[in-house]
Design a protein around this motif. Structure first.
Motif, PDB file in Angstrom:
ATOM      1  N   ILE A 103     146.607 -11.788   1.149  1.00 45.97           N
ATOM      2  CA  ILE A 103     147.895 -11.888   1.838  1.00 45.97           C
ATOM      3  C   ILE A 103     147.753 -11.463   3.296  1.00 45.97           C
ATOM      4  O   ILE A 103     148.214 -12.148   4.202  1.00 45.97           O
ATOM      5  N   ALA A 104     147.105 -10.341   3.550  1.00 48.00           N
ATOM      6  CA  ALA A 104     146.937  -9.874   4.926  1.00 48.00           C
ATOM      7  C   ALA A 104     146.129 -10.866   5.734  1.00 48.00           C
ATOM      8  O   ALA A 104     146.473 -11.172   6.875  1.00 48.00           O
ATOM      9  N   GLY A 105     145.048 -11.379   5.165  1.00 51.15           N
ATOM     10  CA  GLY A 105     144.227 -12.352   5.877  1.00 51.15           C
ATOM     11  C   GLY A 105     145.005 -13.607   6.207  1.00 51.15           C
ATOM     12  O   GLY A 105     144.908 -14.144   7.309  1.00 51.15           O
ATOM     13  N   THR A 106     145.824 -14.048   5.279  1.00 51.17           N
ATOM     14  CA  THR A 106     146.641 -15.234   5.511  1.00 51.17           C
ATOM     15  C   THR A 106     147.630 -14.987   6.630  1.00 51.17           C
ATOM     16  O   THR A 106     147.850 -15.843   7.479  1.00 51.17           O
ATOM     17  N   ARG A 107     148.229 -13.804   6.642  1.00 46.83           N
ATOM     18  CA  ARG A 107     149.194 -13.495   7.703  1.00 46.83           C
ATOM     19  C   ARG A 107     148.510 -13.396   9.060  1.00 46.83           C
ATOM     20  O   ARG A 107     149.065 -13.820  10.066  1.00 46.83           O
ATOM     21  N   LEU A 108     147.319 -12.820   9.096  1.00 45.35           N
ATOM     22  CA  LEU A 108     146.591 -12.763  10.366  1.00 45.35           C
ATOM     23  C   LEU A 108     146.253 -14.164  10.849  1.00 45.35           C
ATOM     24  O   LEU A 108     146.387 -14.469  12.035  1.00 45.35           O
ATOM     25  N   ASP A 109     145.817 -15.023   9.927  1.00 49.29           N
ATOM     26  CA  ASP A 109     145.544 -16.410  10.292  1.00 49.29           C
ATOM     27  C   ASP A 109     146.806 -17.087  10.814  1.00 49.29           C
ATOM     28  O   ASP A 109     146.769 -17.831  11.790  1.00 49.29           O
ATOM     29  N   LEU A 110     147.923 -16.814  10.161  1.00 53.65           N
ATOM     30  CA  LEU A 110     149.197 -17.383  10.584  1.00 53.65           C
ATOM     31  C   LEU A 110     149.548 -16.925  11.991  1.00 53.65           C
ATOM     32  O   LEU A 110     149.949 -17.730  12.836  1.00 53.65           O
ATOM     33  N   MET A 111     149.388 -15.629  12.269  1.00 51.27           N
ATOM     34  CA  MET A 111     149.728 -15.118  13.593  1.00 51.27           C
ATOM     35  C   MET A 111     148.825 -15.720  14.670  1.00 51.27           C
ATOM     36  O   MET A 111     149.279 -16.032  15.765  1.00 51.27           O
ATOM     37  N   ALA A 113     147.389 -18.683  14.481  1.00 48.69           N
ATOM     38  CA  ALA A 113     147.809 -20.077  14.625  1.00 48.69           C
ATOM     39  C   ALA A 113     149.118 -20.163  15.415  1.00 48.69           C
ATOM     40  O   ALA A 113     149.286 -21.055  16.264  1.00 48.69           O
ATOM     41  N   LEU A 114     150.045 -19.232  15.163  1.00 45.16           N
ATOM     42  CA  LEU A 114     151.292 -19.212  15.933  1.00 45.16           C
ATOM     43  C   LEU A 114     151.031 -18.937  17.409  1.00 45.16           C
ATOM     44  O   LEU A 114     151.669 -19.525  18.281  1.00 45.16           O
ATOM     45  N   ALA A 115     150.105 -18.038  17.687  1.00 47.41           N
ATOM     46  CA  ALA A 115     149.759 -17.743  19.084  1.00 47.41           C
ATOM     47  C   ALA A 115     149.194 -18.988  19.760  1.00 47.41           C
ATOM     48  O   ALA A 115     149.528 -19.289  20.914  1.00 47.41           O
ATOM     49  N   ALA A 116     148.355 -19.730  19.042  1.00 46.10           N
ATOM     50  CA  ALA A 116     147.798 -20.960  19.599  1.00 46.10           C
ATOM     51  C   ALA A 116     148.887 -22.006  19.808  1.00 46.10           C
ATOM     52  O   ALA A 116     148.917 -22.696  20.832  1.00 46.10           O
ATOM     53  N   LEU A 117     149.810 -22.105  18.854  1.00 43.42           N
ATOM     54  CA  LEU A 117     150.920 -23.051  18.991  1.00 43.42           C
ATOM     55  C   LEU A 117     151.776 -22.683  20.202  1.00 43.42           C
ATOM     56  O   LEU A 117     152.154 -23.551  20.992  1.00 43.42           O
ATOM     57  N   GLU A 118     152.051 -21.407  20.352  1.00 40.76           N
ATOM     58  CA  GLU A 118     152.867 -20.946  21.480  1.00 40.76           C
ATOM     59  C   GLU A 118     152.185 -21.234  22.816  1.00 40.76           C
ATOM     60  O   GLU A 118     152.834 -21.614  23.785  1.00 40.76           O
ATOM     61  N   GLN A 119     150.882 -21.101  22.840  1.00 36.67           N
ATOM     62  CA  GLN A 119     150.145 -21.346  24.076  1.00 36.67           C
ATOM     63  C   GLN A 119     150.106 -22.842  24.410  1.00 36.67           C
ATOM     64  O   GLN A 119     150.306 -23.228  25.549  1.00 36.67           O
ATOM     65  N   ARG A 120     149.870 -23.676  23.413  1.00 36.32           N
ATOM     66  CA  ARG A 120     149.694 -25.114  23.666  1.00 36.32           C
ATOM     67  C   ARG A 120     150.991 -25.906  23.646  1.00 36.32           C
ATOM     68  O   ARG A 120     151.115 -26.902  24.351  1.00 36.32           O
ATOM     69  N   THR A 123     157.410 -25.275  23.237  1.00 35.99           N
ATOM     70  CA  THR A 123     158.725 -25.776  22.831  1.00 35.99           C
ATOM     71  C   THR A 123     158.842 -25.981  21.320  1.00 35.99           C
ATOM     72  O   THR A 123     159.941 -26.155  20.806  1.00 35.99           O
ATOM     73  N   LEU A 124     157.718 -25.929  20.614  1.00 44.85           N
ATOM     74  CA  LEU A 124     157.741 -26.173  19.170  1.00 44.85           C
ATOM     75  C   LEU A 124     157.877 -24.890  18.350  1.00 44.85           C
ATOM     76  O   LEU A 124     158.290 -24.935  17.191  1.00 44.85           O
ATOM     77  N   VAL A 125     157.530 -23.762  18.929  1.00 45.02           N
ATOM     78  CA  VAL A 125     157.400 -22.518  18.172  1.00 45.02           C
ATOM     79  C   VAL A 125     158.699 -22.076  17.517  1.00 45.02           C
ATOM     80  O   VAL A 125     158.741 -21.802  16.317  1.00 45.02           O
ATOM     81  N   GLU A 126     159.758 -21.970  18.285  1.00 48.12           N
ATOM     82  CA  GLU A 126     160.979 -21.375  17.755  1.00 48.12           C
ATOM     83  C   GLU A 126     161.561 -22.186  16.601  1.00 48.12           C
ATOM     84  O   GLU A 126     161.963 -21.622  15.580  1.00 48.12           O
ATOM     85  N   ALA A 127     161.574 -23.496  16.728  1.00 47.06           N
ATOM     86  CA  ALA A 127     162.100 -24.324  15.636  1.00 47.06           C
ATOM     87  C   ALA A 127     161.268 -24.137  14.373  1.00 47.06           C
ATOM     88  O   ALA A 127     161.802 -23.996  13.271  1.00 47.06           O
ATOM     89  N   PHE A 128     159.952 -24.117  14.526  1.00 46.40           N
ATOM     90  CA  PHE A 128     159.056 -23.923  13.381  1.00 46.40           C
ATOM     91  C   PHE A 128     159.283 -22.558  12.729  1.00 46.40           C
ATOM     92  O   PHE A 128     159.399 -22.451  11.509  1.00 46.40           O
ATOM     93  N   VAL A 129     159.346 -21.523  13.533  1.00 51.18           N
ATOM     94  CA  VAL A 129     159.523 -20.169  13.008  1.00 51.18           C
ATOM     95  C   VAL A 129     160.855 -20.051  12.266  1.00 51.18           C
ATOM     96  O   VAL A 129     160.914 -19.504  11.163  1.00 51.18           O
ATOM     97  N   LEU A 130     161.912 -20.579  12.848  1.00 52.71           N
ATOM     98  CA  LEU A 130     163.220 -20.476  12.211  1.00 52.71           C
ATOM     99  C   LEU A 130     163.289 -21.244  10.896  1.00 52.71           C
ATOM    100  O   LEU A 130     163.866 -20.776   9.921  1.00 52.71           O
TER     101      LEU A 130
END
Length: 171
Positions: A103-111, A113-120, A123-130
């Protein structure tokens, strides 16, 4: 909620006590360690209490709280990462399955991936997160972002594609 918005301390305390488990669950979806999720939840609750008077009813209250909690969790993660980088600690390139829970590893991977999404694609991050992490409906996300439903659906689809590529587990 209206009396809490008006500044009644008892109402604010009651509202925050009711929101605490919801906010903590939301933060726990992002952060692998309970103490980190607690820290993010405290930040989120402080932000909610500070900005409650500014909540004008645009979108659902649940959506508003979800945005604040999600942003607090992501901010806590970025802060932890920055502190680790500043201390020159060696960050693992990937999660070690012998020392990290699934679970922890998956969450770290998720974070990550989210950081990469936010960087690239910021405009997509907030809709995806919500939608996918905040469990809001497409309509609630559209209301929260004040965007057309078709735009929200497109952003979520593109974000999912991006995230899927980064979260695929090897053979």
């Amino acid at each position: 909620m209206t009396t809490a918005q008006a500044g009644d301390p008892g109402s604010m305390e009651y509202l925050l006590a009711r929101l605490r488990p919801v906010v903590l669950r939301r933060c726990s979806r992002f952060l692998p360690h309970h103490a980190d999720a607690e820290e993010a939840a405290q930040d989120a609750l402080l932000s909610i209490s500070t900005h409650l008077g500014r909540y004008g009813g645009h979108g659902s209250f649940q959506g508003w709280v979800t945005v604040i909690a999600s942003n607090a969790a992501r901010s806590t993660y970025r802060s932890m990462r920055r502190r680790a980088e500043d201390s020159h600690a060696d960050l693992p390139e990937s999660v070690d399955p012998h020392t990290t829970s699934v679970i922890a590893g998956t969450r770290l991977d998720l974070m990550e991936a989210l950081a990469a999404l936010e960087q690239r694609h910021p405009t997509l991050v907030e809709a995806f997160v919500l939608r996918d992490l905040g469990d809001l409906t497409y309509v609630q996300v559209a209301e929260q972002l004040d965007a057309p439903l078709s735009t929200v659906k497109d952003r979520i689809d593109r974000a999912r594609h991006f995230m899927r590529e980064r979260l695929v587990i090897g053979p």
